[in-house]
Design a protein around this motif. Structure first.
Motif, PDB file in Angstrom:
ATOM      1  N   ILE A   5      27.178  36.038 -26.943  1.00 42.24           N
ATOM      2  CA  ILE A   5      26.802  36.048 -28.362  1.00 42.24           C
ATOM      3  C   ILE A   5      25.399  36.622 -28.537  1.00 42.24           C
ATOM      4  N   ILE A   6      24.474  36.227 -27.701  1.00 41.47           N
ATOM      5  CA  ILE A   6      23.098  36.740 -27.795  1.00 41.47           C
ATOM      6  C   ILE A   6      23.068  38.251 -27.553  1.00 41.47           C
ATOM      7  N   ILE A   7      23.762  38.710 -26.544  1.00 44.31           N
ATOM      8  CA  ILE A   7      23.792  40.147 -26.262  1.00 44.31           C
ATOM      9  C   ILE A   7      24.463  40.897 -27.410  1.00 44.31           C
ATOM     10  N   GLY A   8      25.520  40.334 -27.986  1.00 40.51           N
ATOM     11  CA  GLY A   8      26.160  40.943 -29.145  1.00 40.51           C
ATOM     12  C   GLY A   8      25.212  41.046 -30.333  1.00 40.51           C
ATOM     13  N   LEU A   9      24.411  39.997 -30.563  1.00 40.63           N
ATOM     14  CA  LEU A   9      23.429  40.039 -31.658  1.00 40.63           C
ATOM     15  C   LEU A   9      22.372  41.120 -31.424  1.00 40.63           C
ATOM     16  N   PHE A  10      21.907  41.241 -30.197  1.00 43.67           N
ATOM     17  CA  PHE A  10      20.939  42.290 -29.893  1.00 43.67           C
ATOM     18  C   PHE A  10      21.548  43.679 -30.088  1.00 43.67           C
ATOM     19  N   HIS A  11      22.859  43.807 -29.832  1.00 43.64           N
ATOM     20  CA  HIS A  11      23.521  45.095 -30.029  1.00 43.64           C
ATOM     21  C   HIS A  11      23.810  45.366 -31.512  1.00 43.64           C
ATOM     22  N   ILE A  12      23.511  44.431 -32.364  1.00 42.61           N
ATOM     23  CA  ILE A  12      23.543  44.670 -33.810  1.00 42.61           C
ATOM     24  C   ILE A  12      22.133  44.980 -34.300  1.00 42.61           C
ATOM     25  N   ILE A  13      21.164  44.200 -33.850  1.00 47.68           N
ATOM     26  CA  ILE A  13      19.773  44.346 -34.317  1.00 47.68           C
ATOM     27  C   ILE A  13      19.166  45.671 -33.870  1.00 47.68           C
ATOM     28  N   MET A  14      19.292  45.999 -32.609  1.00 38.74           N
ATOM     29  CA  MET A  14      18.633  47.209 -32.088  1.00 38.74           C
ATOM     30  C   MET A  14      19.172  48.503 -32.716  1.00 38.74           C
ATOM     31  N   PRO A  15      20.505  48.696 -32.829  1.00 38.63           N
ATOM     32  CA  PRO A  15      20.945  49.923 -33.490  1.00 38.63           C
ATOM     33  C   PRO A  15      20.600  49.938 -34.974  1.00 38.63           C
ATOM     34  N   PHE A  16      20.557  48.752 -35.601  1.00 35.39           N
ATOM     35  CA  PHE A  16      20.151  48.704 -37.004  1.00 35.39           C
ATOM     36  C   PHE A  16      18.733  49.237 -37.164  1.00 35.39           C
ATOM     37  N   LEU A  17      17.844  48.781 -36.290  1.00 38.07           N
ATOM     38  CA  LEU A  17      16.471  49.290 -36.330  1.00 38.07           C
ATOM     39  C   LEU A  17      16.448  50.795 -36.062  1.00 38.07           C
ATOM     40  N   GLY A  18      17.277  51.251 -35.140  1.00 36.61           N
ATOM     41  CA  GLY A  18      17.372  52.675 -34.854  1.00 36.61           C
ATOM     42  C   GLY A  18      17.901  53.465 -36.048  1.00 36.61           C
ATOM     43  N   ILE A  19      18.884  52.907 -36.747  1.00 40.79           N
ATOM     44  CA  ILE A  19      19.445  53.577 -37.926  1.00 40.79           C
ATOM     45  C   ILE A  19      18.400  53.698 -39.019  1.00 40.79           C
TER      46      ILE A  19
ATOM     47  N   THR B 239      27.186  52.626 -41.511  1.00 41.59           N
ATOM     48  CA  THR B 239      26.266  51.710 -40.845  1.00 41.59           C
ATOM     49  C   THR B 239      26.877  50.351 -40.545  1.00 41.59           C
ATOM     50  N   ALA B 240      27.384  49.651 -41.534  1.00 40.55           N
ATOM     51  CA  ALA B 240      27.857  48.275 -41.344  1.00 40.55           C
ATOM     52  C   ALA B 240      28.993  48.213 -40.333  1.00 40.55           C
ATOM     53  N   LEU B 241      29.944  49.114 -40.447  1.00 40.84           N
ATOM     54  CA  LEU B 241      31.079  49.116 -39.532  1.00 40.84           C
ATOM     55  C   LEU B 241      30.627  49.387 -38.097  1.00 40.84           C
ATOM     56  N   MET B 242      29.685  50.305 -37.942  1.00 39.32           N
ATOM     57  CA  MET B 242      29.171  50.620 -36.610  1.00 39.32           C
ATOM     58  C   MET B 242      28.466  49.410 -36.002  1.00 39.32           C
ATOM     59  N   LEU B 243      27.626  48.756 -36.784  1.00 40.14           N
ATOM     60  CA  LEU B 243      26.871  47.612 -36.260  1.00 40.14           C
ATOM     61  C   LEU B 243      27.796  46.473 -35.839  1.00 40.14           C
ATOM     62  N   ILE B 244      28.787  46.180 -36.659  1.00 40.36           N
ATOM     63  CA  ILE B 244      29.737  45.115 -36.313  1.00 40.36           C
ATOM     64  C   ILE B 244      30.510  45.486 -35.052  1.00 40.36           C
ATOM     65  N   ALA B 245      30.945  46.740 -34.977  1.00 42.51           N
ATOM     66  CA  ALA B 245      31.687  47.189 -33.796  1.00 42.51           C
ATOM     67  C   ALA B 245      30.823  47.124 -32.540  1.00 42.51           C
ATOM     68  N   PHE B 246      29.548  47.550 -32.647  1.00 41.56           N
ATOM     69  CA  PHE B 246      28.642  47.483 -31.495  1.00 41.56           C
ATOM     70  C   PHE B 246      28.474  46.042 -31.026  1.00 41.56           C
ATOM     71  N   GLY B 247      28.222  45.130 -31.966  1.00 41.03           N
ATOM     72  CA  GLY B 247      28.012  43.731 -31.614  1.00 41.03           C
ATOM     73  C   GLY B 247      29.237  43.101 -30.981  1.00 41.03           C
ATOM     74  N   LEU B 248      30.405  43.312 -31.603  1.00 36.45           N
ATOM     75  CA  LEU B 248      31.639  42.720 -31.075  1.00 36.45           C
ATOM     76  C   LEU B 248      31.997  43.290 -29.702  1.00 36.45           C
ATOM     77  N   ALA B 249      31.919  44.606 -29.580  1.00 35.08           N
ATOM     78  CA  ALA B 249      32.276  45.226 -28.297  1.00 35.08           C
ATOM     79  C   ALA B 249      31.344  44.751 -27.182  1.00 35.08           C
ATOM     80  N   SER B 250      30.056  44.689 -27.459  1.00 34.87           N
ATOM     81  CA  SER B 250      29.102  44.250 -26.437  1.00 34.87           C
ATOM     82  C   SER B 250      29.316  42.797 -26.060  1.00 34.87           C
ATOM     83  N   MET B 251      29.589  41.959 -27.054  1.00 32.28           N
ATOM     84  CA  MET B 251      29.821  40.550 -26.793  1.00 32.28           C
ATOM     85  C   MET B 251      31.070  40.366 -25.917  1.00 32.28           C
ATOM     86  N   VAL B 252      32.160  41.014 -26.296  1.00 32.59           N
ATOM     87  CA  VAL B 252      33.405  40.873 -25.548  1.00 32.59           C
ATOM     88  C   VAL B 252      33.276  41.470 -24.152  1.00 32.59           C
ATOM     89  N   LEU B 253      32.629  42.638 -24.047  1.00 32.58           N
ATOM     90  CA  LEU B 253      32.451  43.244 -22.730  1.00 32.58           C
ATOM     91  C   LEU B 253      31.535  42.413 -21.836  1.00 32.58           C
TER      92      LEU B 253
END
Length: 178
Positions: free
Chosen positions: A40-54, A128-142
């Motif tokens: 969950i923490i890694i998934g959250l970071f994979h939402i926050i970091m690309p958001f800042l990048g966007i 943006t929103a769809l990408m961030l959710i997908a990044f977070g979910l994929a990273s969390m599951v992986l």
């Protein structure tokens, strides 16, 4: 539908770094509840970091105008190439602490690539929103899958996961360019 598939494939490629790191973490015999929390923490970071990048990418996009698509494609290709080269130049990294500040550093270190990807996506103007959710979910599951496999396998797949992720990002970079 084609864009959704592209988003899912790109999110999976972004999460491959977390997957390869989590394989090593899984060998530390971490409890299942802790594995869930780490994912969950890694998934959250994979939402926050690309958001800042966007956000930064959109700002830069307003500054450089017509060159944004070229810059975004080149940046994605460069990140993918970096992932490929780093997979072959891997030194053994030990991340032993998965609590407190150690977990924050872990989340930040595996999601730093996604900042750059977010930057290039901000330049190219994807959803943006769809990408961030997908990044977070994929990273969390992986991360979960990697840690569970890591409990059974001894680090054989780590570099291959990063090679696959880098190849996919290179492909998307070339797709945007051409």
């Amino acid at each position: 539908m084609g864009e959704l598939i592209s988003i899912i494939v790109m999110a999976t490629a972004i999460g491959m770094d977390a997957f390869s790191v989590s394989l090593g973490l899984g060998m530390q015999r971490i409890r299942l509840k802790r594995i869930a929390f780490i994912g969950i923490i890694i998934g959250l970071f994979h939402i926050i970091m690309p958001f800042l990048g966007i956000v930064v990418g959109k700002f830069i996009s307003a500054q450089i105008g017509d060159w944004t698509l070229l810059a975004g494609g080149l940046l994605l290709f460069g990140i993918g190439a970096h992932m490929l080269f780093s997979a072959f130049n891997r030194e053994e990294k030990k991340v032993t602490r998965t609590t407190g500040i150690g977990l924050i550093i872990l989340g930040l270190s595996v999601s730093i690539d996604s900042f750059s990807v977010g930057l290039s996506l901000g330049l190219s103007g994807m959803k943006t929103a769809l990408m961030l959710i997908a990044f977070g979910l994929a990273s969390m599951v992986l991360t979960w899958i990697g840690m569970l496999i890591g409990r059974k396998v001894h680090g054989i797949l780590g570099a291959y996961g990063e090679i696959l992720g880098g190849s996919i990002l290179c492909g998307f970079g070339l797709y945007i360019l051409f």
